[in-house]
Motif scaffolding. Structure first.
Motif, short mmCIF file in Angstrom:
data_model
loop_
_atom_site.label_atom_id
_atom_site.label_comp_id
_atom_site.label_asym_id
_atom_site.label_seq_id
_atom_site.Cartn_x
_atom_site.Cartn_y
_atom_site.Cartn_z
N THR A 95 -1.95 -3.75 16.03
CA THR A 95 -2.10 -4.48 14.76
C THR A 95 -2.14 -3.53 13.56
O THR A 95 -2.34 -3.96 12.44
CB THR A 95 -3.39 -5.32 14.77
OG1 THR A 95 -4.52 -4.45 14.85
CG2 THR A 95 -3.40 -6.28 15.95
N LYS A 96 -1.94 -2.24 13.80
CA LYS A 96 -1.95 -1.25 12.72
C LYS A 96 -0.61 -0.51 12.71
O LYS A 96 0.10 -0.48 13.71
CB LYS A 96 -3.10 -0.26 12.90
CG LYS A 96 -4.49 -0.91 12.96
CD LYS A 96 -5.58 0.12 13.17
CE LYS A 96 -6.92 -0.55 13.38
NZ LYS A 96 -7.39 -1.25 12.17
N THR A 97 -0.27 0.08 11.58
CA THR A 97 0.97 0.84 11.48
C THR A 97 0.75 2.09 10.65
O THR A 97 -0.12 2.13 9.80
CB THR A 97 2.10 -0.01 10.84
OG1 THR A 97 3.30 0.78 10.78
CG2 THR A 97 1.72 -0.44 9.43
N TYR A 98 1.55 3.11 10.95
CA TYR A 98 1.49 4.35 10.19
C TYR A 98 2.65 4.43 9.20
O TYR A 98 2.77 5.39 8.45
CB TYR A 98 1.54 5.55 11.14
CG TYR A 98 2.76 5.55 12.02
CD1 TYR A 98 3.93 6.21 11.62
CD2 TYR A 98 2.77 4.90 13.24
CE1 TYR A 98 5.06 6.20 12.42
CE2 TYR A 98 3.89 4.90 14.05
CZ TYR A 98 5.03 5.54 13.65
OH TYR A 98 6.14 5.53 14.44
N ILE A 99 3.53 3.41 9.23
CA ILE A 99 4.70 3.38 8.34
C ILE A 99 4.45 2.40 7.22
O ILE A 99 4.08 1.25 7.46
CB ILE A 99 5.97 2.98 9.12
CG1 ILE A 99 6.21 3.97 10.27
CG2 ILE A 99 7.17 2.95 8.19
CD1 ILE A 99 7.36 3.56 11.17
N LYS A 100 4.62 2.83 6.00
CA LYS A 100 4.39 1.97 4.84
C LYS A 100 5.46 0.88 4.80
O LYS A 100 6.64 1.15 4.85
CB LYS A 100 4.44 2.79 3.57
CG LYS A 100 4.12 1.97 2.34
CD LYS A 100 2.73 2.28 1.84
CE LYS A 100 2.49 1.45 0.58
NZ LYS A 100 1.71 2.14 -0.40
N MET A 101 5.02 -0.38 4.76
CA MET A 101 5.91 -1.52 4.67
C MET A 101 5.55 -2.35 3.45
O MET A 101 4.47 -2.18 2.87
CB MET A 101 5.82 -2.40 5.93
CG MET A 101 6.19 -1.70 7.23
SD MET A 101 6.03 -2.83 8.64
CE MET A 101 6.44 -1.73 9.99
N SER A 102 6.41 -3.26 3.12
CA SER A 102 6.12 -4.15 2.00
C SER A 102 5.03 -5.12 2.40
O SER A 102 4.86 -5.43 3.59
CB SER A 102 7.38 -4.93 1.61
OG SER A 102 7.76 -5.80 2.67
N PRO A 103 4.26 -5.65 1.43
CA PRO A 103 3.21 -6.61 1.76
C PRO A 103 3.73 -7.81 2.52
O PRO A 103 3.06 -8.34 3.41
CB PRO A 103 2.66 -6.99 0.38
CG PRO A 103 2.96 -5.82 -0.50
CD PRO A 103 4.26 -5.29 0.01
N GLU A 104 4.95 -8.28 2.17
CA GLU A 104 5.50 -9.44 2.85
C GLU A 104 5.79 -9.14 4.31
O GLU A 104 5.51 -9.95 5.20
CB GLU A 104 6.80 -9.89 2.15
CG GLU A 104 6.59 -10.43 0.74
CD GLU A 104 6.39 -9.33 -0.28
OE1 GLU A 104 6.60 -8.14 0.07
OE2 GLU A 104 5.98 -9.64 -1.43
N GLU A 105 6.32 -7.95 4.58
CA GLU A 105 6.63 -7.58 5.96
C GLU A 105 5.36 -7.38 6.79
O GLU A 105 5.29 -7.77 7.96
CB GLU A 105 7.49 -6.32 5.98
CG GLU A 105 8.07 -6.01 7.36
CD GLU A 105 9.04 -4.85 7.33
OE1 GLU A 105 9.61 -4.55 8.39
OE2 GLU A 105 9.21 -4.23 6.26
N LEU A 106 4.35 -6.77 6.17
CA LEU A 106 3.08 -6.58 6.87
C LEU A 106 2.47 -7.93 7.24
O LEU A 106 1.95 -8.11 8.34
CB LEU A 106 2.11 -5.78 6.00
CG LEU A 106 2.42 -4.30 5.79
CD1 LEU A 106 1.49 -3.71 4.73
CD2 LEU A 106 2.30 -3.53 7.10
N LYS A 107 2.53 -8.88 6.27
CA LYS A 107 1.97 -10.21 6.52
C LYS A 107 2.76 -10.94 7.58
O LYS A 107 2.20 -11.64 8.44
CB LYS A 107 1.97 -11.00 5.21
CG LYS A 107 1.30 -12.36 5.34
CD LYS A 107 1.25 -13.04 3.98
CE LYS A 107 0.56 -14.42 4.11
NZ LYS A 107 0.50 -15.11 2.79
N LEU A 108 4.10 -10.79 7.55
CA LEU A 108 4.95 -11.47 8.52
C LEU A 108 4.69 -10.97 9.93
O LEU A 108 4.63 -11.75 10.89
CB LEU A 108 6.42 -11.27 8.13
CG LEU A 108 7.45 -11.91 9.06
CD1 LEU A 108 7.31 -13.43 9.04
CD2 LEU A 108 8.87 -11.51 8.64
#
Length: 406
Positions: A95-108
């Motif tokens: 449920t965690k990531t080390y790669i910065k994503m957009s807020p929409e992608e993180l929520k999706l």
């Protein structure tokens, strides 16, 4: 070997046996941990090699096999490139990531951007194991991994197991000792009361015989008859002592000096004239005493001092007090053979004695009468082999004025 020494030997044997069991458990667990750690190292290497094969092969059937092997052999791991950046991971929180994503992608994807989590995990892995080196996409990389949850639990399991066993044994030993002491107390109380009852009839008869002898031989003023009466009264006191064991005695205010003096005067004429007695201290100190039981305490200490003296010697009883602490101190010092410092506490244990014909109960009873019946303390204040010993009794003072030393 006296009973106390036998008991102590059994304690040491049981403790040694427990240490052997604990050592064996820890050694075997350590053996298992090393084998599993070696196995996990191999699994981590297989996972690293499978990563390399995935990037190098175009055969779909072979890739399916490699991926199956990789997934079955994986341990928690992180792969970093030659710049120290994380390129991929395995077996961590998805449920965690080390790669910065957009807020929409993180929520999706329902994941959290948390590079600190992976940094912390990587630091932990670096401390645990040496990395596995490989080349991915023509970039030198390092694979760091950590122990699986199973291996981590196995490492701490023996300590948890031994702690639980130790707590259980301590509780069981405490309960068993308490039950045994309670049974012993009941036996001692019953024996003491029966002894007092059995002594009653012959003591009464002796008193009657003494009166008869006085009348028949007109020996009212005979000093020998007076000493006989003193001894019979002493027997009455002894019987009274035994009758009081097991019941709460009544404490009355008495001058400590006068009570001790009365018994010392009685006692010193009944031992060898090679032993001298000295009594000093404050005559005005008052404490709550039960005279029959307290005389028993002083008697045991004086007898112990006499037995410690080989030939000529002296016994000094000093009474002092502390106004600030509201305490009375009674020091009994002899010039006997002394006690080793390692035995200062042991001498009060039931069954401990240095005499061939001793029961080892005198000092044990003395401690019980001081602590349980007079709410005081008794201990070995000082002792030196070949020079003598000082026992100290501490009682609560009921004196209102400032103690002075005579």
């Amino acid at each position: 070997m006296n009973p106390y020494q036998q008991k102590r030997r059994w304690k040491y044997l049981l403790l040694s046996f427990a240490i052997v069991i604990a050592s064996g458990s820890l050694f075997y667990t350590s053996y298992l941990v090393k084998n599993i750690a070696r196995s996990e190292r191999t699994r981590a290497q297989i996972w690293a090699l499978s990563m390399k094969q995935v990037t190098a092969s175009d055969d779909n059937d072979f890739l399916s096999y490699v991926l199956a092997v990789r997934d079955s052999s994986a341990v928690p791991a992180i792969v970093i490139d030659d710049k120290g950046d994380i390129t991929t991971f395995r077996g961590l929180d998805t449920t965690k990531t080390y790669i910065k994503m957009s807020p929409e992608e993180l929520k999706l994807r329902k994941i959290t951007y948390d590079p600190q989590y992976f940094k912390d995990e990587l630091d932990y892995m670096k401390k645990q194991h040496e990395p596995i080196k490989l080349v991915l996409f023509n970039v030198p990389s390092l694979v760091y991994y950590k122990d699986s949850d199973l291996l981590t639990q196995l490492k701490i399991f023996p300590y948890i197991q031994l702690s639980v066993i130790a707590i259980f044994l301590m509780v069981a030993y405490t309960a068993f000792s308490s039950s045994r002491k309670s049974e012993q107390n009941q036996v001692w109380v019953g024996l003491a009361k029966e002894t007092a009852h059995q002594l009653g009839t012959p003591i009464s008869s002796l008193m009657a015989w003494i009166e008869l002898i006085k009348d028949k031989f007109n020996a009212e003023d005979d000093p020998l008859m007076a000493e006989m009466e003193n001894d019979v009264r002493r027997l009455e006191i002894v019987a009274d002592r035994f009758s009081k064991i097991g019941s709460k005695p009544k404490l009355e205010e008495h001058s400590v000096y006068e009570v001790v003096k009365d018994f010392v005067d009685y006692f010193k004429v009944r031992v060898s004239n090679k032993i001298s007695f000295e009594l000093t201290g404050n005559r005005r100190l008052i404490a709550g005493l039960n005279i029959p039981l307290f005389d028993w305490v002083i008697e045991n200490l004086l007898k112990n001092a006499v037995n410690a003296i080989d030939g000529t010697g002296s016994i000094k009883v000093e009474i002092s007090g502390s106004r600030a602490k509201k305490l009375v101190y009674i020091d009994v010092t002899d010039t006997g053979k002394g006690i080793p410092r390692s035995k200062f506490d042991t001498v009060f244990q039931p069954g401990y004695t240095t005499r061939k014909r001793g029961w080892g109960l005198g000092l044990s009873l003395t401690k019980r009468m001081i602590q349980n019946y007079h709410n005081g303390q008794i201990f070995v204040k000082d002792s030196e082999l070949g020079k003598g010993t000082t026992f100290r009794i501490v009682l609560k003072s009921l004196t209102n004025d400032k103690p002075t030393t005579a």
